[in-house]
Design an enzyme around this catalytic site. Structure first.
Site, PDB file in Angstrom:
ATOM      1  N   GLU A   1      -6.934   4.835   7.886  1.00  0.00           N
ATOM      2  CA  GLU A   1      -6.610   6.467   7.598  1.00  0.00           C
ATOM      3  C   GLU A   1      -7.950   6.961   7.023  1.00  0.00           C
ATOM      4  O   GLU A   1      -8.109   8.005   6.989  1.00  0.00           O
ATOM      5  CB  GLU A   1      -5.521   6.491   6.850  1.00  0.00           C
ATOM      6  CG  GLU A   1      -4.095   6.324   7.659  1.00  0.00           C
ATOM      7  CD  GLU A   1      -2.823   5.519   6.823  1.00  0.00           C
ATOM      8  OE1 GLU A   1      -2.948   5.516   5.568  1.00  0.00           O
ATOM      9  OE2 GLU A   1      -1.852   5.065   7.421  1.00  0.00           O
TER      10      GLU A   1
ATOM     11  N   HIS B   1      -9.515   1.207   5.321  1.00  0.00           N
ATOM     12  CA  HIS B   1      -8.271   1.460   5.891  1.00  0.00           C
ATOM     13  C   HIS B   1      -8.455   2.466   7.027  1.00  0.00           C
ATOM     14  O   HIS B   1      -9.187   3.473   6.913  1.00  0.00           O
ATOM     15  CB  HIS B   1      -7.227   2.103   4.952  1.00  0.00           C
ATOM     16  CG  HIS B   1      -5.890   1.962   5.538  1.00  0.00           C
ATOM     17  ND1 HIS B   1      -5.327   3.007   6.292  1.00  0.00           N
ATOM     18  CD2 HIS B   1      -4.860   1.022   5.242  1.00  0.00           C
ATOM     19  CE1 HIS B   1      -4.097   2.601   6.723  1.00  0.00           C
ATOM     20  NE2 HIS B   1      -3.804   1.340   6.015  1.00  0.00           N
TER      21      HIS B   1
ATOM     22  N   ASN C   1       0.940  -1.348   0.034  1.00  0.00           N
ATOM     23  CA  ASN C   1       0.097  -0.005  -0.008  1.00  0.00           C
ATOM     24  C   ASN C   1       0.825   1.240   0.128  1.00  0.00           C
ATOM     25  O   ASN C   1       1.577   1.494   1.101  1.00  0.00           O
ATOM     26  CB  ASN C   1      -0.861   0.025   1.189  1.00  0.00           C
ATOM     27  CG  ASN C   1      -1.658   1.046   1.575  1.00  0.00           C
ATOM     28  OD1 ASN C   1      -1.738   2.236   0.559  1.00  0.00           O
ATOM     29  ND2 ASN C   1      -2.232   1.293   2.687  1.00  0.00           N
ATOM     30  N   TRP C   2       0.996   1.867  -1.100  1.00  0.00           N
ATOM     31  CA  TRP C   2       1.946   3.068  -1.180  1.00  0.00           C
ATOM     32  C   TRP C   2       1.344   4.326  -0.684  1.00  0.00           C
ATOM     33  O   TRP C   2       2.033   5.141  -0.385  1.00  0.00           O
ATOM     34  CB  TRP C   2       2.322   3.135  -2.974  1.00  0.00           C
ATOM     35  CG  TRP C   2       2.926   2.250  -3.378  1.00  0.00           C
ATOM     36  CD1 TRP C   2       3.116   1.006  -2.913  1.00  0.00           C
ATOM     37  CD2 TRP C   2       3.473   2.375  -4.909  1.00  0.00           C
ATOM     38  NE1 TRP C   2       4.006   0.489  -3.942  1.00  0.00           N
ATOM     39  CE2 TRP C   2       4.050   1.068  -4.944  1.00  0.00           C
ATOM     40  CE3 TRP C   2       3.581   3.424  -5.840  1.00  0.00           C
ATOM     41  CZ2 TRP C   2       4.648   0.892  -6.202  1.00  0.00           C
ATOM     42  CZ3 TRP C   2       3.955   3.082  -7.061  1.00  0.00           C
ATOM     43  CH2 TRP C   2       4.779   1.805  -7.212  1.00  0.00           C
ATOM     44  N   LYS C   3       0.178   4.286  -0.342  1.00  0.00           N
ATOM     45  CA  LYS C   3      -0.579   5.325   0.274  1.00  0.00           C
ATOM     46  C   LYS C   3      -0.262   6.694  -0.803  1.00  0.00           C
ATOM     47  O   LYS C   3      -0.257   6.628  -1.846  1.00  0.00           O
ATOM     48  CB  LYS C   3      -0.229   5.710   1.899  1.00  0.00           C
ATOM     49  CG  LYS C   3      -0.142   4.389   2.471  1.00  0.00           C
ATOM     50  CD  LYS C   3       0.057   4.565   4.115  1.00  0.00           C
ATOM     51  CE  LYS C   3      -0.266   3.149   4.823  1.00  0.00           C
ATOM     52  NZ  LYS C   3       0.012   3.182   6.365  1.00  0.00           N
TER      53      LYS C   3
ATOM     54  N   GLU D   1      -5.068  -4.596  11.173  1.00  0.00           N
ATOM     55  CA  GLU D   1      -3.976  -3.366  11.025  1.00  0.00           C
ATOM     56  C   GLU D   1      -4.320  -2.781  12.408  1.00  0.00           C
ATOM     57  O   GLU D   1      -5.310  -1.612  12.272  1.00  0.00           O
ATOM     58  CB  GLU D   1      -4.127  -2.429   9.928  1.00  0.00           C
ATOM     59  CG  GLU D   1      -3.716  -3.143   8.513  1.00  0.00           C
ATOM     60  CD  GLU D   1      -3.358  -2.025   7.417  1.00  0.00           C
ATOM     61  OE1 GLU D   1      -2.056  -2.444   7.089  1.00  0.00           O
ATOM     62  OE2 GLU D   1      -3.855  -1.260   7.472  1.00  0.00           O
TER      63      GLU D   1
ATOM     64  N   GLY E   1       2.798   2.739  10.846  1.00  0.00           N
ATOM     65  CA  GLY E   1       4.075   3.728  10.478  1.00  0.00           C
ATOM     66  C   GLY E   1       4.348   4.218  11.792  1.00  0.00           C
ATOM     67  O   GLY E   1       5.123   5.041  11.709  1.00  0.00           O
TER      68      GLY E   1
ATOM     69  N   SER F   1       3.814  -1.728  10.444  1.00  0.00           N
ATOM     70  CA  SER F   1       4.977  -1.739  10.747  1.00  0.00           C
ATOM     71  C   SER F   1       5.815  -3.136  10.352  1.00  0.00           C
ATOM     72  O   SER F   1       6.597  -3.700  11.105  1.00  0.00           O
ATOM     73  CB  SER F   1       5.509  -1.206  12.188  1.00  0.00           C
ATOM     74  OG  SER F   1       5.082  -0.020  12.279  1.00  0.00           O
TER      75      SER F   1
ATOM     76  N   GLY G   1       2.966  -0.939   4.276  1.00  0.00           N
ATOM     77  CA  GLY G   1       2.734   0.480   3.904  1.00  0.00           C
ATOM     78  C   GLY G   1       4.474   1.050   3.643  1.00  0.00           C
ATOM     79  O   GLY G   1       4.725   0.602   2.492  1.00  0.00           O
ATOM     80  N   GLY G   2       4.928   1.603   4.698  1.00  0.00           N
ATOM     81  CA  GLY G   2       6.454   2.260   4.432  1.00  0.00           C
ATOM     82  C   GLY G   2       7.380   1.245   3.739  1.00  0.00           C
ATOM     83  O   GLY G   2       8.087   1.514   3.001  1.00  0.00           O
TER      84      GLY G   2
HETATM   85  P1  13P Z   1       3.254   0.655   7.784  1.00  0.00           P
HETATM   86  O1  13P Z   1       3.475  -0.563   7.348  1.00  0.00           O
HETATM   87  O2  13P Z   1       3.756   1.643   7.099  1.00  0.00           O
HETATM   88  O3  13P Z   1       3.013   0.729   9.337  1.00  0.00           O
HETATM   89  O4  13P Z   1       1.606   0.765   7.157  1.00  0.00           O
HETATM   90  C1  13P Z   1       0.815  -0.317   7.417  1.00  0.00           C
HETATM   91  C2  13P Z   1      -0.607   0.154   6.701  1.00  0.00           C
HETATM   92  O5  13P Z   1      -1.251   0.935   6.869  1.00  0.00           O
HETATM   93  C3  13P Z   1      -0.757  -0.777   5.386  1.00  0.00           C
HETATM   94  O6  13P Z   1      -2.140  -0.361   4.795  1.00  0.00           O
END
Ligand code: 13P
Length: 261
Positions: A101, A99, A10-12, A171, A177, A217, A238-239
């Site tokens: 967010e 998600h 997930n590149w956000k 999650e 993050g 993470s 994510g990251g």
């Molecule tokens: P991180 O891997 O950056 O913690 O993000 C997880 C995430 O929200 C994937 O959708």
């Protein structure tokens, strides 16, 4: 036999166009040498959808195209929205919904999340439904209750035929993050709990079949241990999905677990 794992990036809201092109090329090059059993999905920002759909070829490049959000509406005067039908017409196969967010910054409720899941299912796109609790909720011992409500008001309202085409990602919000990963035991405990909810409603066979992923993470260092847990069917990353070397190491961890079982 352990079922193949799924690793979703997930590149956000990251990367400009050139950087996105570069990231895809690097992932593609690194995966080229593998005989992968793991299924990989890349979810870039929607504006770069074509970059991924152009390259997504599970046989040759080993990844599927996904996106991060979809409109709850079918089509029409909804400025700025992207419909599931549009996504399907571009060969997008997966889409993240609910998600944390989106729940936090865009006020998405379980009701909206469910509408989005229906839009995706109607268009043969696999919804990856996210759930998870805040730090306060975990500290108050309410994490099971919170996740149960999210699962029961979305996934558990579907038919068995629909559920077969849905994935779930747990999650915990406190792990997203933050660099603070859930311990493998915490991830396993919650994923087993989610599977038990599915089992109660849909029976054992479908519960075993359903893909339930961990996200928060997850990185090259902790992926192997997380993916080794019996109920962890893969990761939503994510990251670490923005760094090709790291992302590919996570995919390698998934492969190792499958091969060792
Ligand atoms: P991180 O891997 O950056 O913690 O993000 C997880 C995430 O929200 C994937 O959708």
């Amino acid at each position: 036999m352990t079922k193949p794992k799924i690793v979703i990036g997930n590149w956000k809201m990251n990367k400009d166009f050139e950087e996105a092109e570069d990231l895809i090329t690097q992932i593609e090059e690194q995966l080229a040498d593998f005989q992968l059993q793991t299924e990989v999905v890349l979810c870039p920002p929607a504006v770069y959808a074509e970059l991924v759909t152009d390259h997504a070829d599970i046989d040759e490049n080993h990844f599927y195209a996904g996106l991060q959000n979809v409109s709850e509406f079918e089509n029409g005067a909804y400025t700025g929205e992207i419909s599931a039908e549009m996504m399907a017409s571009m060969n997008v196969d997966f889409c993240i919904v609910g998600h944390s967010e989106r729940r936090k910054y865009f006020g998405e409720t379980d009701e909206v999340v469910l509408k989005k899941m229906h839009r995706l299912l109607t268009n043969d796109i696999v919804p990856v439904m996210c759930c998870g609790e805040t730090l306060e909720e975990r500290k108050a011992g309410k994490h099971f209750e919170v996740v149960q409500k999210q699962i029961e008001s979305t996934v558990c309202t579907l038919t068995a035929d629909e559920l077969e085409r849905v994935m779930i990602a747990y999650e915990p919000i406190w792990a997203i993050g933050t660099g603070e990963t859930a311990t493998p035991a915490q991830a396993q405990e919650m994923l087993a709990f989610i599977r038990s909810l599915i089992e109660k409603k849909f029976g054992t066979e479908l519960a075993v079949f359903t893909y339930i992923l961990y996200g928060g993470s997850c990185n090259a260092k902790n992926a192997l241990e997380l993916f080794s847990q019996p109920d962890v069917d893969g990761g939503l990353i994510g990251g670490a999905s923005l760094k090709p070397d790291e992302f590919v190491k996570i995919i390698e961890a998934a492969e190792t677990v499958i091969k060792d079982n």
